[in-house]
Design a protein around this motif. Structure first.
Motif, PDB file in Angstrom:
ATOM      1  N   ARG A 142       0.800  -1.226   0.000  1.00 14.58           N
ATOM      2  CA  ARG A 142       0.000   0.000   0.000  1.00 14.58           C
ATOM      3  C   ARG A 142       0.834   1.278   0.000  1.00 14.58           C
ATOM      4  NH1 ARG A 142      -3.051  -3.864   1.811  1.00 14.58           N
ATOM      5  NH2 ARG A 142      -1.115  -4.444   2.797  1.00 14.58           N
ATOM      6  N   THR A 143       1.783   1.377   0.931  1.00 12.97           N
ATOM      7  CA  THR A 143       2.518   2.636   1.057  1.00 12.97           C
ATOM      8  C   THR A 143       3.285   2.926  -0.225  1.00 12.97           C
ATOM      9  OG1 THR A 143       2.707   2.198   3.413  1.00 12.97           O
ATOM     10  CG2 THR A 143       4.116   3.928   2.522  1.00 12.97           C
TER      11      THR A 143
ATOM     12  N   ARG B 229      11.452   3.910   3.212  1.00 10.15           N
ATOM     13  CA  ARG B 229      11.075   2.950   4.265  1.00 10.15           C
ATOM     14  C   ARG B 229      12.304   2.111   4.571  1.00 10.15           C
ATOM     15  NH1 ARG B 229       5.905  -0.926   4.464  1.00 10.15           N
ATOM     16  NH2 ARG B 229       5.047   1.076   5.135  1.00 10.15           N
TER      17      ARG B 229
ATOM     18  N   HIS C 295       5.504   6.214  11.456  1.00 10.32           N
ATOM     19  CA  HIS C 295       4.954   6.062  10.107  1.00 10.32           C
ATOM     20  C   HIS C 295       4.010   7.264   9.913  1.00 10.32           C
ATOM     21  CE1 HIS C 295       3.625   4.379   6.463  1.00 10.32           C
ATOM     22  NE2 HIS C 295       3.321   3.153   6.824  1.00 10.32           N
TER      23      HIS C 295
ATOM     24  N   GLN D 241       1.116   7.422   7.317  1.00 10.25           N
ATOM     25  CA  GLN D 241       0.008   6.520   7.676  1.00 10.25           C
ATOM     26  C   GLN D 241      -0.889   7.207   8.714  1.00 10.25           C
ATOM     27  OE1 GLN D 241      -0.743   3.189   6.581  1.00 10.25           O
ATOM     28  NE2 GLN D 241      -2.628   3.480   7.737  1.00 10.25           N
TER      29      GLN D 241
ATOM     30  N   ARG E 172       4.619   0.766  14.406  1.00  9.61           N
ATOM     31  CA  ARG E 172       4.944   2.187  14.219  1.00  9.61           C
ATOM     32  C   ARG E 172       3.700   3.005  13.895  1.00  9.61           C
ATOM     33  NH1 ARG E 172       8.676   0.259   9.250  1.00  9.61           N
ATOM     34  NH2 ARG E 172       7.069  -0.512   7.858  1.00  9.61           N
ATOM     35  N   THR E 173       2.672   2.357  13.333  1.00 14.25           N
ATOM     36  CA  THR E 173       1.468   3.132  12.986  1.00 14.25           C
ATOM     37  C   THR E 173       0.773   3.648  14.250  1.00 14.25           C
ATOM     38  OG1 THR E 173      -0.018   1.218  12.958  1.00 14.25           O
ATOM     39  CG2 THR E 173       1.098   1.739  10.896  1.00 14.25           C
TER      40      THR E 173
ATOM     41  N   ARG F 258      -1.602  -5.554  13.229  1.00 12.86           N
ATOM     42  CA  ARG F 258      -0.968  -6.861  13.034  1.00 12.86           C
ATOM     43  C   ARG F 258       0.175  -7.022  14.042  1.00 12.86           C
ATOM     44  NH1 ARG F 258       3.731  -8.183   9.849  1.00 12.86           N
ATOM     45  NH2 ARG F 258       4.109  -5.967   9.533  1.00 12.86           N
TER      46      ARG F 258
ATOM     47  N   GLN G 208       3.749  -7.643  14.695  1.00  8.98           N
ATOM     48  CA  GLN G 208       4.842  -7.383  13.747  1.00  8.98           C
ATOM     49  C   GLN G 208       5.902  -8.488  13.833  1.00  8.98           C
ATOM     50  OE1 GLN G 208       4.853  -3.795  12.050  1.00  8.98           O
ATOM     51  NE2 GLN G 208       2.760  -4.487  12.434  1.00  8.98           N
TER      52      GLN G 208
ATOM     53  N   PRO H 204      -4.234  -0.553   9.546  1.00 11.09           N
ATOM     54  CA  PRO H 204      -3.349  -0.024   8.496  1.00 11.09           C
ATOM     55  C   PRO H 204      -3.145  -1.027   7.355  1.00 11.09           C
ATOM     56  CG  PRO H 204      -2.062  -0.647  10.430  1.00 11.09           C
ATOM     57  CD  PRO H 204      -3.512  -0.783  10.813  1.00 11.09           C
ATOM     58  N   LEU H 205      -3.436  -2.306   7.640  1.00  8.78           N
ATOM     59  CA  LEU H 205      -3.218  -3.411   6.702  1.00  8.78           C
ATOM     60  C   LEU H 205      -1.714  -3.580   6.442  1.00  8.78           C
ATOM     61  CD1 LEU H 205      -6.172  -2.775   4.205  1.00  8.78           C
ATOM     62  CD2 LEU H 205      -6.161  -4.265   6.239  1.00  8.78           C
ATOM     63  N   PRO H 206      -1.195  -4.732   6.163  1.00  9.10           N
ATOM     64  CA  PRO H 206      -1.929  -5.973   5.917  1.00  9.10           C
ATOM     65  C   PRO H 206      -2.462  -6.611   7.205  1.00  9.10           C
ATOM     66  CG  PRO H 206       0.438  -6.391   5.915  1.00  9.10           C
ATOM     67  CD  PRO H 206       0.270  -4.910   6.083  1.00  9.10           C
TER      68      PRO H 206
HETATM   69  C1  NCD Z   1       2.025  -0.881   8.250  1.00  9.95           C
HETATM   70  C2  NCD Z   1       3.526  -0.697   8.371  1.00  9.95           C
HETATM   71  O1  NCD Z   1       4.252  -0.946   7.415  1.00  9.95           O
HETATM   72  O2  NCD Z   1       3.925  -0.271   9.444  1.00  9.95           O
HETATM   73  N1  NCD Z   1       1.607  -1.107   6.919  1.00  9.95           N
HETATM   74  C3  NCD Z   1       1.305  -0.024   6.156  1.00  9.95           C
HETATM   75  O3  NCD Z   1       2.141   0.809   5.864  1.00  9.95           O
HETATM   76  N2  NCD Z   1       0.029   0.119   5.774  1.00  9.95           N
HETATM   77  C4  NCD Z   1       1.470  -1.844   9.199  1.00  9.95           C
HETATM   78  C5  NCD Z   1       1.989  -3.248   9.202  1.00  9.95           C
HETATM   79  O4  NCD Z   1       2.875  -3.624   8.428  1.00  9.95           O
HETATM   80  O5  NCD Z   1       1.485  -4.026  10.008  1.00  9.95           O
END
Ligand code: NCD
Length: 329
Positions: free
Chosen positions: A78-79, A128, A156, A159, A189-190, A250, A252, A288-290
């Motif tokens: 996504r990002t 990233r 993040h 996000q 981090r979100t 999620r 991590q 934030p997905l996934p």
């Molecule tokens: C998040 C991330 O990368 O921190 N994903 C994202 O950018 N949407 C969340 C995650 O990976 O669980």
């Protein structure tokens, strides 16, 4: 970008008259702590404009001639693709470096040298990286704006901005909210960025996690310092009926030093229709997905499930941010 409020471009040339000093022009976006309420209101408005623009025309030529370097040292769907789509829809172009293993990084090139290379070809860098603080390092090395797209378990910020946009869009307010964050609050981090960002508003926090994955003390200390109310829980049932925002994350896996520790906590929480039956009607479920195990797919059809809309909003907010740092918002 190591110079602030610099009205000249990196080669010292005067900027054309249509560049706007909007508070973000020429700046890095490294942490949400650089945003105050006024700047947030501004960028959310630009996000609205970008959404209207995409829905009406699909594209614009605001960033024609500009080049984004999209530098991803960690996996991303996504990002990475929303930053690319954002740049393309605004008429700019993208150099995508997703497979760092094919770049000179594998030859041992340092991050500052990689950044110096990219800045000589591009106008803005999105990065990233698995290490906390890496985006700061990149920002120091570059004379062009650097945008943090996730630095390890640190922040993040983009996000969090799209999360804020989503809360405003779903609930039509940003003050007086009860926000529960559920899951991996230690490495996520979100949730670090979103908690920090919501300090600009009247918010009450419920942090729901296994003991091993609690919200770090430095974030809790910031909340205490400005008198925000928070409480910590292990059981999501204790908070579900009371919350306006249920922000699920999620676990991590990639940040766990010991894989057995991950196995013990990976399916600690599962948001399912039975749990959702206990929640208010006018609340929103975000992620934030996934997602892996933590939201049952049966929740997807619930009108309160906002995570796919949230993901779409990512492109509008990233359009807004790119336009803003390049002085075209
Ligand atoms: C998040 C991330 O990368 O921190 N994903 C994202 O950018 N949407 C969340 C995650 O990976 O669980």
């Amino acid at each position: 970008m190591h110079q602030t409020n610099d009205m000249a471009d990196s080669r010292g040339a005067a900027m054309p008259a249509d560049n706007v000093d909007n508070g973000l022009y020429g700046q890095d976006i490294l942490s949400v702590n650089q945003f105050d309420r006024k700047l947030l209101e501004y960028i959310l408005d630009v996000g609205d404009e970008m959404r209207a623009l995409v829905r009406r025309f699909g594209k614009a030529n605001l960033l024609e001639g500009k080049i984004l370097a999209n530098l991803f040292y960690e996996p991303s769907t996504r990002t990475s693709s929303s930053f690319q789509a954002a740049m393309l829809r605004l008429g700019g172009r993208v150099i995508a470096i997703n497979e760092v293993k094919y770049s000179s990084v594998t030859k041992g090139e340092s991050l500052p040298d990689t950044i110096r290379t990219l800045e000589s070809y591009c106008d803005v860098i999105v990065i990233r990286h698995p290490e906390t603080g890496s985006a700061q390092t990149a920002g120091k090395a570059a004379r062009i704006p650097v945008i943090n797209a996730g630095d390890g378990a640190g922040e993040h910020p983009t996000q969090a901005l799209l999360d804020l946009y989503t809360i405003a869009d779903e609930l039509k307010r940003l003050d007086g909210l009860k926000v529960a964050m559920v899951g991996d609050l230690k490495y996520g981090r979100t949730v670090h960025s979103l908690t920090r960002l919501l300090r600009n508003f009247e918010a009450e926090f419920a942090f729901v996690s296994p003991e091993q994955l609690r919200m770090p003390d430095y974030i809790l200390d910031e909340l205490k310092a400005d008198n925000h109310t928070y409480a910590e829980y292990e059981d999501v049932h204790e908070v579900i009926s009371d919350v306006d925002v249920l922000y699920v994350t999620r676990v991590q896996r990639e940040r766990f030093p010991d894989p057995d520790d991950y196995e013990r906590v990976k399916d600690f929480y599962v948001i399912d229709p039975e749990l959702m039956a206990k929640a208010k009607q006018d609340m929103t479920v975000m992620h934030p997905l996934p997602r892996v195990y933590e939201i049952d797919t049966r929740v997807d059809d619930d009108p309160r499930a906002a995570y796919f809309r949230q993901m779409e909003n990512g492109m509008y907010m990233r359009m807004a941010l790119l336009a803003a740092v390049l002085g075209k918002a």
